[in-house]
Design an enzyme around this catalytic site. Structure first.
Site, short mmCIF file in Angstrom:
data_model
loop_
_atom_site.label_atom_id
_atom_site.label_comp_id
_atom_site.label_asym_id
_atom_site.label_seq_id
_atom_site.Cartn_x
_atom_site.Cartn_y
_atom_site.Cartn_z
N TYR A 146 0.82 -1.22 0.00
CA TYR A 146 0.00 0.00 0.00
C TYR A 146 0.85 1.27 0.00
O TYR A 146 0.35 2.36 -0.26
CB TYR A 146 -0.95 0.03 1.20
CG TYR A 146 -1.95 -1.12 1.24
CD1 TYR A 146 -2.14 -1.94 0.14
CD2 TYR A 146 -2.70 -1.39 2.38
CE1 TYR A 146 -3.04 -2.99 0.17
CE2 TYR A 146 -3.60 -2.44 2.42
CZ TYR A 146 -3.76 -3.24 1.31
OH TYR A 146 -4.65 -4.28 1.34
N LYS A 195 4.07 -15.29 2.44
CA LYS A 195 3.95 -16.06 1.20
C LYS A 195 5.38 -16.36 0.75
O LYS A 195 5.83 -15.99 -0.35
CB LYS A 195 3.16 -15.22 0.17
CG LYS A 195 2.77 -15.96 -1.08
CD LYS A 195 1.66 -16.99 -0.88
CE LYS A 195 1.41 -17.75 -2.17
NZ LYS A 195 0.59 -18.95 -1.97
N ASP A 227 -2.40 -18.19 2.22
CA ASP A 227 -3.57 -18.89 1.67
C ASP A 227 -4.06 -19.95 2.65
O ASP A 227 -5.26 -20.12 2.88
CB ASP A 227 -3.29 -19.47 0.28
CG ASP A 227 -1.89 -20.06 0.14
OD1 ASP A 227 -1.07 -19.89 1.06
OD2 ASP A 227 -1.61 -20.70 -0.89
N ASP A 251 -4.67 -6.81 6.30
CA ASP A 251 -5.90 -6.12 5.94
C ASP A 251 -7.00 -7.15 5.67
O ASP A 251 -8.12 -7.07 6.19
CB ASP A 251 -5.61 -5.28 4.67
CG ASP A 251 -6.76 -4.38 4.29
OD1 ASP A 251 -7.71 -4.27 5.09
OD2 ASP A 251 -6.71 -3.78 3.21
N ASP A 255 -10.14 -8.67 8.51
CA ASP A 255 -11.57 -8.59 8.21
C ASP A 255 -12.21 -9.98 8.25
O ASP A 255 -13.33 -10.14 8.73
CB ASP A 255 -11.79 -7.97 6.82
CG ASP A 255 -11.92 -6.45 6.92
OD1 ASP A 255 -11.59 -5.91 8.00
OD2 ASP A 255 -12.33 -5.82 5.93
#
Ligand code: NAD
Length: 361
Positions: A146, A195, A227, A251, A255
């Site tokens: 970001y 990852k 994942d 992020d 959620d």
């Protein structure tokens, strides 16, 4: 102990829910012999109404003088509020972005707790949620994808977009240390999510996290690919204590984790910097649809205040007292409308605050 707390009541339901959190903090102070020294700060729409901007330099300076800041929420209804006629840099949310930057808040903490009493709100099967769960998502907040370089170009007649994901070892080390510190106050397990089978940034992340882990021999470290983590959160959420991860993965995972707990009115959060300073706020927004009706759930803000006592003031016993009081009130069957279910007793915002405060001491 004198607790110098900046208070941003904010907009919408903000003043209602922060008032209840202050009521609970005052009760804690009374029982445990502390003094809460509050400084009221204006931010968001409330600041625009008075100063014409969502955050003034003076407010930033005042916030920096405090040990921690407790915040409600800011913003209004984008369709009807005059605040959204202003240019983007003058709108309520710009204040929030600026204060996070000014205070160098690089670590975001979001607990995801499923109370046994509220498991009806959880979309997962009962055999998975039996006994509830309690995890903390620790997300790096100021680096990664970001904040990396980005551009969109046309190459040989084809539009191509680039976003870069960059982390240096210092950025990883400071968030990892924070994650392990927090695990030491909990069940002493860190799941570092990356990852690393594909990304260089993740391989560096893993290496640095392993180095930091050596300083915390009591904490168990495991690595998990993002994942797999997304699957494990719905398959077996009880396995997690602290999930430590970079900005974008955090992020998404935070959620997902909060969704499996049910109501937004229950979700606390904290953003920390390198000192003990933190900004504590509910995960939800200013809920303009229910503002002023006295029906908002103050529990997320009250639990954010408990996080403030734990992480900014090291008052673990006092934080436990708040969390236990919340659990007790839920056990006794009291609910605000957002978490109401059959056979329970519906109460208003201020009554919920009274009940929680009344269970302390
Ligand atoms: P929201 O979280 O305010 O509301 C979403 C839904 O959840 C609404 O139905 C609302 O009534 C309900 N809700 C939220 N908090 C609740 C509580 N404590 N008790 C009971 N119900 C609750 O999200 P939104 O409607 O998308 O945003 C409204 C405003 O809040 C916008 O201006 C947005 O920018 C702002 N916002 C601020 C923050 C923040 O201050 N950190 C975060 C998110 C959104």
């Amino acid at each position: 102990m004198v607790l110098r707390i900046g208070v941003i009541k904010g907009d919408g339901i903000g003043p209602e829910i922060v008032t209840e959190a202050m009521k609970v903090l005052d009760q804690v102070a009374k029982v445990y012999g502390h003094t809460c020294d509050y400084t009221q700060l204006l931010m968001g729409g409330a600041s625009i109404d008075v100063h014409g901007v969502p955050l003034t330099d003076e407010t930033v300076a005042e916030a920096k003088k405090c040990d921690a800041v407790l915040m409600g929420s800011i913003g209004g209804d984008a369709k009807t509020s005059p605040w959204y006629q202003l240019e983007p840099s003058k709108r309520p949310e710009a204040g929030l972005l600026r204060i996070r930057k000014e205070l160098n808040l690089f670590a975001n903490l979001r607990p995801a707790v499923l109370y046994d009493e509220l498991k009806g709100a959880c979309p997962l099967k009962e055999e998975i949620t039996e006994g509830g769960f309690d995890m903390m998502i620790m997300r790096e907040l100021t680096g990664g994808l970001y904040f990396g370089e980005r551009k969109t170009v046309e190459e040989n007649g084809v539009m191509t977009a680039y976003d870069s994901l960059t982390y240096n070892e210092h950025e990883i080390r400071r968030i990892a240390k924070r994650g392990f510190d927090i695990a030491m106050k909990r069940r002493k397990k860190v799941t570092s999510v990356d990852k690393a089978n594909v990304l260089d940034s993740s391989r560096l992340w893993r290496k640095v996290v392993e180095e930091v882990a050596l300083e915390y021999p009591e904490v168990t470290l495991e690595h998990m690919l993002v994942d797999n983590c997304a699957m494990q959160l719905v398959k077996d959420p009880k396995q997690f204590d602290v999930i430590l991860t970079e900005n974008m993965f955090g992020d998404i995972l935070s959620d997902e984790a909060s969704m499996v707990t049910g109501s937004i009115g229950m979700l606390a959060s904290a953003s920390l910097n390198e000192t003990k300073f933190g900004l504590y706020e509910p995960s939800g927004g200013s809920a303009p649809d229910i503002a002023g009706k006295g029906i908002a759930n103050p529990i997320a803000t009250i639990l954010s205040a408990a996080m403030m006592l734990r992480f900014s003031f090291d008052l673990d016993q006092e934080a436990d007292a708040i969390e236990d009081a919340v659990a007790k009130v839920l056990e006794e069957g009291y609910r605000t409308i957002d978490i109401m279910s059959e056979g329970k007793q519906q109460v208003r915002t201020d009554k919920m605050g009274d009940l929680i405060a009344g269970n302390i001491g």
